[in-house]
Design a protein around this motif. Sequence first.
Motif, mmCIF file in Angstrom:
data_model
loop_
_atom_site.group_PDB
_atom_site.id
_atom_site.type_symbol
_atom_site.label_atom_id
_atom_site.label_comp_id
_atom_site.label_asym_id
_atom_site.label_seq_id
_atom_site.Cartn_x
_atom_site.Cartn_y
_atom_site.Cartn_z
ATOM 1 N N ARG B 9 25.710 -10.829 -2.621
ATOM 2 C CA ARG B 9 25.098 -9.827 -1.794
ATOM 3 C C ARG B 9 23.678 -9.618 -1.794
ATOM 4 O O ARG B 9 22.823 -9.658 -0.813
ATOM 5 C CB ARG B 9 25.756 -8.175 -1.838
ATOM 6 C CG ARG B 9 25.446 -7.422 -0.613
ATOM 7 C CD ARG B 9 26.038 -7.655 0.337
ATOM 8 N NE ARG B 9 25.888 -6.900 1.535
ATOM 9 C CZ ARG B 9 26.163 -7.027 2.875
ATOM 10 N NH1 ARG B 9 26.575 -8.150 3.279
ATOM 11 N NH2 ARG B 9 25.869 -6.135 3.824
ATOM 12 N N PHE B 10 22.951 -9.603 -2.997
ATOM 13 C CA PHE B 10 21.698 -9.709 -3.205
ATOM 14 C C PHE B 10 21.133 -10.819 -2.579
ATOM 15 O O PHE B 10 19.960 -10.867 -1.885
ATOM 16 C CB PHE B 10 21.483 -9.518 -4.643
ATOM 17 C CG PHE B 10 20.043 -9.493 -5.020
ATOM 18 C CD1 PHE B 10 18.932 -8.451 -4.658
ATOM 19 C CD2 PHE B 10 19.365 -10.524 -5.649
ATOM 20 C CE1 PHE B 10 18.077 -8.324 -5.052
ATOM 21 C CE2 PHE B 10 18.015 -10.529 -5.685
ATOM 22 C CZ PHE B 10 17.362 -9.564 -5.477
ATOM 23 N N GLU B 12 22.273 -12.564 0.013
ATOM 24 C CA GLU B 12 21.895 -12.453 1.444
ATOM 25 C C GLU B 12 20.809 -11.489 1.738
ATOM 26 O O GLU B 12 20.135 -11.926 2.606
ATOM 27 C CB GLU B 12 23.274 -11.857 1.823
ATOM 28 C CG GLU B 12 24.630 -13.046 1.909
ATOM 29 C CD GLU B 12 25.670 -12.414 2.404
ATOM 30 O OE1 GLU B 12 25.748 -11.352 2.894
ATOM 31 O OE2 GLU B 12 26.943 -12.997 2.250
ATOM 32 N N LEU B 13 20.742 -10.592 0.997
ATOM 33 C CA LEU B 13 19.690 -9.637 1.449
ATOM 34 C C LEU B 13 18.405 -10.340 1.177
ATOM 35 O O LEU B 13 17.329 -9.787 2.161
ATOM 36 C CB LEU B 13 19.908 -8.372 0.661
ATOM 37 C CG LEU B 13 21.149 -7.337 0.936
ATOM 38 C CD1 LEU B 13 21.087 -6.356 -0.317
ATOM 39 C CD2 LEU B 13 20.779 -6.754 2.375
ATOM 40 N N SER B 14 18.319 -11.006 -0.019
ATOM 41 C CA SER B 14 16.770 -11.404 -0.302
ATOM 42 C C SER B 14 16.455 -12.722 0.843
ATOM 43 O O SER B 14 15.311 -13.196 0.903
ATOM 44 C CB SER B 14 16.776 -12.333 -1.499
ATOM 45 O OG SER B 14 17.223 -11.174 -2.578
ATOM 46 N N ASN B 15 17.572 -13.233 1.495
ATOM 47 C CA ASN B 15 17.330 -14.265 2.293
ATOM 48 C C ASN B 15 16.619 -13.858 3.705
ATOM 49 O O ASN B 15 17.452 -12.960 4.424
ATOM 50 C CB ASN B 15 18.354 -15.017 2.766
ATOM 51 C CG ASN B 15 18.047 -16.247 3.563
ATOM 52 O OD1 ASN B 15 17.283 -16.461 3.953
ATOM 53 N ND2 ASN B 15 19.184 -17.179 3.742
ATOM 54 N N PRO B 16 15.557 -14.027 4.057
ATOM 55 C CA PRO B 16 14.829 -13.695 5.251
ATOM 56 C C PRO B 16 15.813 -14.286 6.407
ATOM 57 O O PRO B 16 15.740 -13.379 7.560
ATOM 58 C CB PRO B 16 13.489 -14.217 5.499
ATOM 59 C CG PRO B 16 13.300 -14.729 3.964
ATOM 60 C CD PRO B 16 14.651 -14.936 3.369
ATOM 61 N N ALA B 18 18.776 -14.571 6.634
ATOM 62 C CA ALA B 18 20.394 -14.052 6.533
ATOM 63 C C ALA B 18 20.902 -13.679 7.870
ATOM 64 O O ALA B 18 22.103 -14.194 8.268
ATOM 65 C CB ALA B 18 20.616 -12.926 5.462
ATOM 66 N N LEU B 19 20.285 -12.675 8.527
ATOM 67 C CA LEU B 19 21.033 -12.467 10.002
ATOM 68 C C LEU B 19 20.900 -13.392 10.860
ATOM 69 O O LEU B 19 21.614 -13.439 11.900
ATOM 70 C CB LEU B 19 20.227 -11.406 10.389
ATOM 71 C CG LEU B 19 20.552 -9.890 10.050
ATOM 72 C CD1 LEU B 19 19.556 -8.804 10.400
ATOM 73 C CD2 LEU B 19 22.062 -9.665 10.385
ATOM 74 N N GLU B 20 19.895 -14.518 10.667
ATOM 75 C CA GLU B 20 19.865 -15.529 11.632
ATOM 76 C C GLU B 20 20.939 -16.796 11.566
ATOM 77 O O GLU B 20 21.308 -17.183 12.587
ATOM 78 C CB GLU B 20 18.606 -16.118 11.672
ATOM 79 C CG GLU B 20 17.451 -15.165 12.066
ATOM 80 C CD GLU B 20 16.026 -15.475 11.068
ATOM 81 O OE1 GLU B 20 15.706 -16.360 11.053
ATOM 82 O OE2 GLU B 20 15.572 -14.516 10.956
ATOM 83 N N ASP B 26 26.999 -9.048 9.412
ATOM 84 C CA ASP B 26 25.715 -8.585 10.201
ATOM 85 C C ASP B 26 25.642 -9.717 11.364
ATOM 86 O O ASP B 26 25.126 -9.215 12.540
ATOM 87 C CB ASP B 26 24.423 -8.431 9.523
ATOM 88 C CG ASP B 26 24.791 -7.339 8.241
ATOM 89 O OD1 ASP B 26 25.014 -6.387 8.929
ATOM 90 O OD2 ASP B 26 24.259 -7.796 7.216
ATOM 91 N N LEU B 29 27.737 -9.116 14.420
ATOM 92 C CA LEU B 29 27.822 -7.874 15.049
ATOM 93 C C LEU B 29 26.349 -8.072 16.079
ATOM 94 O O LEU B 29 26.383 -8.087 17.082
ATOM 95 C CB LEU B 29 27.154 -6.638 14.073
ATOM 96 C CG LEU B 29 26.863 -5.746 14.923
ATOM 97 C CD1 LEU B 29 27.952 -4.927 16.052
ATOM 98 C CD2 LEU B 29 26.545 -4.360 13.872
ATOM 99 N N TYR B 30 25.258 -8.994 15.489
ATOM 100 C CA TYR B 30 24.098 -9.487 16.232
ATOM 101 C C TYR B 30 24.534 -10.236 17.551
ATOM 102 O O TYR B 30 24.081 -9.915 18.473
ATOM 103 C CB TYR B 30 23.237 -10.015 15.152
ATOM 104 C CG TYR B 30 21.923 -10.430 15.973
ATOM 105 C CD1 TYR B 30 21.193 -9.394 16.797
ATOM 106 C CD2 TYR B 30 21.450 -11.638 16.117
ATOM 107 C CE1 TYR B 30 19.974 -9.859 17.281
ATOM 108 C CE2 TYR B 30 20.239 -11.941 16.722
ATOM 109 C CZ TYR B 30 19.608 -11.109 17.378
ATOM 110 O OH TYR B 30 18.406 -11.420 17.935
ATOM 111 N N LYS B 34 23.790 -9.178 20.935
ATOM 112 C CA LYS B 34 22.703 -9.923 21.527
ATOM 113 C C LYS B 34 22.694 -10.074 23.188
ATOM 114 O O LYS B 34 21.709 -9.997 23.838
ATOM 115 C CB LYS B 34 22.799 -11.665 21.033
ATOM 116 C CG LYS B 34 21.221 -12.188 21.295
ATOM 117 C CD LYS B 34 21.473 -13.647 20.136
ATOM 118 C CE LYS B 34 20.429 -14.394 20.400
ATOM 119 N NZ LYS B 34 20.118 -14.933 21.438
#
Lengths: 203, 59
Positions: B9-10, B12-16, B18-20, B26, B29-30, B34
């Motif tokens: 999880r960390f 993923e969060l650290s990866n700028p 991750a949502l892309e 996430d 959902l995006y 969209k």
Amino acid sequence: MGLIKHTPMRLQQASDQDLVKLYINGDEAVIEELLRRHKSKIFTSIYLLVKDQYLAEDIFQDAFIKVINTLRSGRYNEEGKFLPWVMRIAHNLVIDYFRKEKRTPTITSSDGTDVLNLIQIHEESAEERILREQTHTDLRKMIHHLPDEQKEVLIMRHYADLSFKEIAELTDVSINTALGRMRYALSNLRKMMNIKEVSISRS
Amino acid sequence: MTKTFTPTRFKELSNPTALEQGNNPDQKLYEAIKPKLDELYREPSEETIAKILKYAKKR
């Protein structure tokens, strides 16, 4: 420099940075290509923050005048980051506006005519049009209902197409905070869509 | 059985991005929201663009 022959095709293939260099070197026409590339992202971001078409037009214009003045004066030094730089200028102008008005963004103003409504691929019935307009209005209201910091990240990520790193720099928070705000924004939007029964998938 | 801690999880969060790019919830959902967000895109008026271009061409 002399790297790009000035034809529309060549200009479309050039990077933002190349276009900026051309403008600095005296080729005024390239600003049109920069506008073509980014006007929608920048304008929508401003509009969703200020919620007023005419005000958004003014801020958009002011932002580009600042851009032009900075490029002309030789003070531009944002290597390869044209869009985040313009977004920062626009964002600061929006903040200035709210400071001057001594008010914060709220959900009070009504929405004007939706320009998007004029662009339709197929002819739609009056009923379909009303439904679509209502959905757009609902969605804009939902975005405005988000806490400011979540709304800001959502607009910058989705509409301005900035990376989380760029958003973090622009809003002076860590990347993790920007990511977290985006997550909350999406989650809150989904909740509001469920309540309003707005279909997430395209109807 | 011993539980081991995996800081996925960390990461993923650290990866700028991750949502892309990820297959995480996430991102899903995006992707779902969209198209609706895209419907709100709009453009400045021709008049505003013309004013900017006029200014840009004045030296």
